[in-house]
Design an enzyme around this catalytic site. Structure first.
Site, PDB file in Angstrom:
ATOM      1  N   HIS A  93      76.611 -52.221 -45.262  1.00 48.50           N
ATOM      2  CA  HIS A  93      75.315 -52.783 -44.865  1.00 48.50           C
ATOM      3  C   HIS A  93      74.174 -51.941 -45.439  1.00 48.50           C
ATOM      4  CE1 HIS A  93      77.723 -54.885 -41.801  1.00 48.50           C
ATOM      5  NE2 HIS A  93      76.731 -55.748 -41.745  1.00 48.50           N
ATOM      6  N   LYS A 125      70.583 -50.025 -41.129  1.00 51.70           N
ATOM      7  CA  LYS A 125      71.448 -50.392 -39.987  1.00 51.70           C
ATOM      8  C   LYS A 125      71.741 -49.163 -39.122  1.00 51.70           C
ATOM      9  CE  LYS A 125      75.540 -53.044 -38.688  1.00 51.70           C
ATOM     10  NZ  LYS A 125      74.778 -53.750 -37.640  1.00 51.70           N
TER      11      LYS A 125
HETATM   12  N1  LIG Z   1      75.042 -61.355 -34.890  1.00 52.10           N
HETATM   13  C1  LIG Z   1      74.555 -61.548 -36.126  1.00 52.10           C
HETATM   14  O1  LIG Z   1      74.860 -62.551 -36.807  1.00 52.10           O
HETATM   15  C2  LIG Z   1      73.625 -60.537 -36.677  1.00 52.10           C
HETATM   16  C3  LIG Z   1      73.282 -59.463 -35.928  1.00 52.10           C
HETATM   17  N2  LIG Z   1      72.350 -58.569 -36.360  1.00 52.10           N
HETATM   18  C4  LIG Z   1      71.980 -57.537 -35.417  1.00 52.10           C
HETATM   19  O2  LIG Z   1      70.689 -57.848 -34.907  1.00 52.10           O
HETATM   20  C5  LIG Z   1      70.023 -56.646 -34.545  1.00 52.10           C
HETATM   21  C6  LIG Z   1      68.663 -56.590 -35.233  1.00 52.10           C
HETATM   22  O3  LIG Z   1      68.839 -56.497 -36.628  1.00 52.10           O
HETATM   23  P1  LIG Z   1      67.582 -56.445 -37.613  1.00 52.10           P
HETATM   24  O4  LIG Z   1      66.753 -57.665 -37.469  1.00 52.10           O
HETATM   25  O5  LIG Z   1      68.117 -56.068 -38.938  1.00 52.10           O
HETATM   26  O6  LIG Z   1      66.796 -55.184 -36.989  1.00 52.10           O
HETATM   27  P2  LIG Z   1      65.249 -54.847 -37.031  1.00 52.10           P
HETATM   28  O7  LIG Z   1      65.117 -53.429 -36.586  1.00 52.10           O
HETATM   29  O8  LIG Z   1      64.671 -55.265 -38.351  1.00 52.10           O
HETATM   30  O9  LIG Z   1      64.610 -55.828 -35.922  1.00 52.10           O
HETATM   31  C7  LIG Z   1      64.738 -55.652 -34.546  1.00 52.10           C
HETATM   32  C8  LIG Z   1      63.374 -55.905 -33.963  1.00 52.10           C
HETATM   33  O10 LIG Z   1      63.475 -56.006 -32.546  1.00 52.10           O
HETATM   34  C9  LIG Z   1      62.393 -55.265 -31.988  1.00 52.10           C
HETATM   35  N3  LIG Z   1      62.660 -54.927 -30.614  1.00 52.10           N
HETATM   36  C10 LIG Z   1      63.594 -54.102 -30.108  1.00 52.10           C
HETATM   37  N4  LIG Z   1      63.466 -54.009 -28.774  1.00 52.10           N
HETATM   38  C11 LIG Z   1      62.423 -54.802 -28.423  1.00 52.10           C
HETATM   39  C12 LIG Z   1      61.790 -55.121 -27.185  1.00 52.10           C
HETATM   40  N5  LIG Z   1      62.190 -54.582 -26.029  1.00 52.10           N
HETATM   41  N6  LIG Z   1      60.757 -55.981 -27.203  1.00 52.10           N
HETATM   42  C13 LIG Z   1      60.312 -56.516 -28.354  1.00 52.10           C
HETATM   43  N7  LIG Z   1      60.850 -56.237 -29.575  1.00 52.10           N
HETATM   44  C14 LIG Z   1      61.907 -55.396 -29.595  1.00 52.10           C
HETATM   45  C15 LIG Z   1      62.302 -54.061 -32.902  1.00 52.10           C
HETATM   46  O11 LIG Z   1      61.133 -53.331 -32.699  1.00 52.10           O
HETATM   47  P3  LIG Z   1      61.179 -51.707 -32.889  1.00 52.10           P
HETATM   48  O12 LIG Z   1      61.433 -51.488 -34.341  1.00 52.10           O
HETATM   49  O13 LIG Z   1      59.831 -51.288 -32.408  1.00 52.10           O
HETATM   50  O14 LIG Z   1      62.299 -51.209 -32.033  1.00 52.10           O
HETATM   51  C16 LIG Z   1      62.401 -54.746 -34.258  1.00 52.10           C
HETATM   52  O15 LIG Z   1      61.164 -55.266 -34.683  1.00 52.10           O
HETATM   53  C17 LIG Z   1      70.969 -55.502 -34.926  1.00 52.10           C
HETATM   54  O16 LIG Z   1      71.726 -55.146 -33.786  1.00 52.10           O
HETATM   55  C18 LIG Z   1      71.885 -56.147 -35.973  1.00 52.10           C
HETATM   56  O17 LIG Z   1      73.128 -55.523 -36.091  1.00 52.10           O
HETATM   57  C19 LIG Z   1      71.743 -58.700 -37.556  1.00 52.10           C
HETATM   58  C20 LIG Z   1      72.057 -59.738 -38.382  1.00 52.10           C
HETATM   59  C21 LIG Z   1      73.028 -60.750 -38.010  1.00 52.10           C
HETATM   60  O1  LIG Z   2      72.605 -55.168 -39.000  1.00 57.95           O
HETATM   61  C1  LIG Z   2      72.822 -56.124 -39.781  1.00 57.95           C
HETATM   62  O2  LIG Z   2      72.082 -56.351 -40.757  1.00 57.95           O
HETATM   63  C2  LIG Z   2      73.944 -57.005 -39.513  1.00 57.95           C
HETATM   64  N1  LIG Z   2      74.561 -56.857 -38.384  1.00 57.95           N
HETATM   65  C3  LIG Z   2      75.647 -57.624 -37.902  1.00 57.95           C
HETATM   66  C4  LIG Z   2      76.854 -56.723 -37.709  1.00 57.95           C
HETATM   67  O3  LIG Z   2      76.697 -55.620 -37.156  1.00 57.95           O
HETATM   68  O4  LIG Z   2      77.955 -57.123 -38.073  1.00 57.95           O
HETATM   69  C5  LIG Z   2      75.913 -58.861 -38.707  1.00 57.95           C
HETATM   70  C6  LIG Z   2      75.627 -58.753 -40.167  1.00 57.95           C
HETATM   71  O5  LIG Z   2      76.713 -58.122 -40.786  1.00 57.95           O
HETATM   72  C7  LIG Z   2      74.305 -58.068 -40.466  1.00 57.95           C
END
Ligand SMILES: NC(=O)C1=CN([C@@H]2O[C@H](COP(=O)(O)OP(=O)(O)OC[C@H]3O[C@@H](n4cnc5c(N)ncnc54)[C@H](OP(=O)(O)O)[C@@H]3O)[C@@H](O)[C@H]2O)C=CC1
Ligand SMILES: O=C(O)C1=N[C@H](C(=O)O)C[C@H](O)C1
Length: 276
Positions: A159, A163
């Site tokens: 990743h 991450k």
């Molecule tokens: N299940 C799936 O298919 C996928 C899962 N993911 C997962 O999703 C999560 C997020 O990934 P990603 O988008 O890359 O991460 P990012 O850090 O880009 O985005 C997360 C956002 O959520 C905000 N946030 C966290 N806590 C709060 C809160 N209490 N209130 C408001 N905003 C909040 C963060 O703010 P701040 O930076 O200030 O904390 C940040 O802007 C990860 O756990 C990732 O592994 C990602 C892609 C696919």
């Molecule tokens: O953090 C990410 O970007 C992603 N998180 C998920 C994971 O932990 O598997 C899904 C995807 O791979 C992207």
């Protein structure tokens, strides 16, 4: 039926921006509110502009109570503590809560399950894409067909440099699928990392390796390694919209379901539920 009113929490994040853009072009859903933490740089900005999707006339806010008023569901790709807190809010209000957040502890997952028992309609998966959820079924099939005595299972993932959790939620989901195929609990056979003088590989182990770097959206390989042959099942994510599409599909699906905890396997009708 009216379009489903969705609140995107973490709207300025990588997934949040992808979701805001996709909601705009998806029938049956509408962006009700876009939320970030208090103090976030994105507060007050137009959520659509932030997502590169054009002006929406809806600013990113920090007031969760205001955001949830009148909403049908929460889309949450944030952080474990946030997802646990949002699940409790979803239970209070009987909302759909789609959780993509990974890196949750066993305690976090227990709290989320409790919220599902108290009125929330939760879909949680470490990967919302169709491809990975299909892959999980293929991994289970291969693990059942290939004898543990001869075939060692290793799961490798890569990743982007930002991450924060490892192994990825997807790697763990695939590990659970492999363990199910072998009729064992992943917790009994997992080797989550290796360092130093580890000794020989324990028979029946399911090993994990996590690479981090650059802008890689997400790549997963499940390797079945035997004497003289190696089978590899691979998924490469090329665009975050595959996860966002799955999350919106999950939200619409859960809207028609009773309170409970569901997986993407349930949403996609692929096979028995398993942890994500
Ligand atoms: N299940 C799936 O298919 C996928 C899962 N993911 C997962 O999703 C999560 C997020 O990934 P990603 O988008 O890359 O991460 P990012 O850090 O880009 O985005 C997360 C956002 O959520 C905000 N946030 C966290 N806590 C709060 C809160 N209490 N209130 C408001 N905003 C909040 C963060 O703010 P701040 O930076 O200030 O904390 C940040 O802007 C990860 O756990 C990732 O592994 C990602 C892609 C696919
Ligand atoms: O953090 C990410 O970007 C992603 N998180 C998920 C994971 O932990 O598997 C899904 C995807 O791979 C992207």
């Amino acid at each position: 039926m009216n379009a489903m009113r969705l609140v995107v929490v973490g709207a300025a994040g990588r997934m949040g921006r992808t979701l805001v853009a996709l909601i705009k072009e998806t029938d049956g859903v509408v962006l009700h509110a876009a939320v970030e933490r208090s103090g976030a740089l994105a507060l007050g900005l137009d959520a659509g502009i932030l997502a590169g999707a054009g002006h929406l006339g809806l600013s990113v806010g920090e007031d969760l109570d205001a955001a949830l008023a009148g909403a049908d569901g929460i889309i949450d790709f944030t952080a474990p503590a946030t997802s646990v807190a949002l699940a409790a809010r979803a239970a209070e209000a009987g909302l759909v809560h789609v959780i993509g957040t990974t890196g949750c502890s066993a305690e976090d997952d227990a709290a989320i399950a409790r919220a599902a028992g108290q009125g929330a309609r939760i879909v949680k998966s470490g990967n919302m894409s169709l491809g990975v959820n299909l892959l999980a079924g293929l991994v289970e099939l291969a693990a059942r067909a290939l004898p543990a005595a001869g075939f060692d299972i290793e799961i490798a993932e890569m990743h982007h440099r930002h991450k924060v959790d490892a192994p990825s939620g997807t790697a763990l989901l695939l590990g659970h699928a492999a363990a199910a195929g072998r009729g064992v609990d992943l917790g009994d056979v997992e080797v989550l990392s290796r360092q130093g003088h580890t000794g020989a590989r324990p028979p029946g182990a399911i090993g994990f390796a996590a690479l981090r770097g650059g802008s890689v959206i997400g790549e997963h390989s499940v390797i079945f390694a035997a004497d003289g042959e190696r089978l590899e099942l691979v998924h490469r994510a090329e665009d975050r919209s595959i996860f966002a599409r799955g999350a919106l599909r999950a939200a619409l699906w859960a809207r028609e379901r009773p309170a409970g905890l569901y997986t993407m396997q349930d949403v996609l009708g692929l096979s028995a539920p398993r942890p994500g």
